[in-house]
Design a protein around this motif. Sequence first.
Motif, PDB file in Angstrom:
ATOM      1  N   UNK A  59       0.776  -0.987  -0.387  1.00 36.70           N
ATOM      2  CA  UNK A  59      -0.241   0.108  -0.107  1.00 36.70           C
ATOM      3  C   UNK A  59       0.610   1.156  -0.169  1.00 36.70           C
ATOM      4  N   UNK A  60       2.120   1.162   0.861  1.00 36.36           N
ATOM      5  CA  UNK A  60       2.952   2.469   1.284  1.00 36.36           C
ATOM      6  C   UNK A  60       3.424   2.839  -0.438  1.00 36.36           C
ATOM      7  N   UNK A  61       3.765   1.517  -1.268  1.00 36.86           N
ATOM      8  CA  UNK A  61       5.025   2.195  -2.310  1.00 36.86           C
ATOM      9  C   UNK A  61       3.758   2.151  -3.363  1.00 36.86           C
ATOM     10  N   UNK A  62       2.574   1.690  -3.393  1.00 37.17           N
ATOM     11  CA  UNK A  62       1.438   2.518  -4.555  1.00 37.17           C
ATOM     12  C   UNK A  62       1.320   4.222  -4.009  1.00 37.17           C
ATOM     13  N   UNK A  63       1.486   4.724  -2.559  1.00 35.87           N
ATOM     14  CA  UNK A  63       1.220   6.038  -3.083  1.00 35.87           C
ATOM     15  C   UNK A  63       2.451   6.477  -2.920  1.00 35.87           C
ATOM     16  N   UNK A  64       3.669   6.071  -2.853  1.00 35.31           N
ATOM     17  CA  UNK A  64       4.728   6.607  -3.204  1.00 35.31           C
ATOM     18  C   UNK A  64       4.467   6.770  -4.754  1.00 35.31           C
ATOM     19  N   UNK A  65       4.458   6.015  -5.129  1.00 37.81           N
ATOM     20  CA  UNK A  65       3.896   6.283  -6.780  1.00 37.81           C
ATOM     21  C   UNK A  65       3.675   7.010  -7.889  1.00 37.81           C
ATOM     22  N   UNK A  66       2.190   7.353  -6.534  1.00 39.39           N
ATOM     23  CA  UNK A  66       1.808   8.001  -6.913  1.00 39.39           C
ATOM     24  C   UNK A  66       1.887  10.077  -6.409  1.00 39.39           C
ATOM     25  N   UNK A  67       2.839   9.773  -5.552  1.00 40.49           N
ATOM     26  CA  UNK A  67       3.406  10.782  -5.136  1.00 40.49           C
ATOM     27  C   UNK A  67       4.371  11.165  -6.037  1.00 40.49           C
TER      28      UNK A  67
END
Length: 167
Positions: A59-67
């Motif tokens: 989930x955090x990796x997905x958020x990092x991709x968006x950021x």
Amino acid sequence: MKRDLSQAPERPRFALRRAGLLFSILMLCAISFSAAPIAPAHAQSVVRVSNDGGGSLPARLNELRQLRNSGQRVEIRRGYCNSACTLYLGLENTCVSPNARFGFHGPQIATRGLRMLPDDFEKWSRTMAEHYPSQLKGWFLQTARHSEKLITVRGAQLIQMGVPRCG
């Protein structure tokens, strides 16, 4: 009840022409606005992180991709940033305060007491390390990933390892 359409009043032709002209104007406006390079409204905003306990790596990796795609700035100025939260440190637009606290440990299965298989441990350790600046990456791979408990580090130490300081 049947309705006799032959008795329906005809629409005046000028109303149809006006509707067509209005439609054409709206389409031209839509095309010109969509072609203009407009930055997303959130691209200039700042994400302020504090008291984040971590959570799911995927989930955090997905958020990092968006950021990363949005170009948003991430500031970690106070409180703590533990576990998966520390992955923010690898984003280009992240800065830290010397007094913020960061907690590192190796990847773990969400169910306490179960050990991760060696291949999975290696994969997730490397995945985490890839999100850290070079010096921090080396320290994580040599030390922190082998700990099941949090190793707490101050922002000042991370700044010495190459993480940008917030101005």
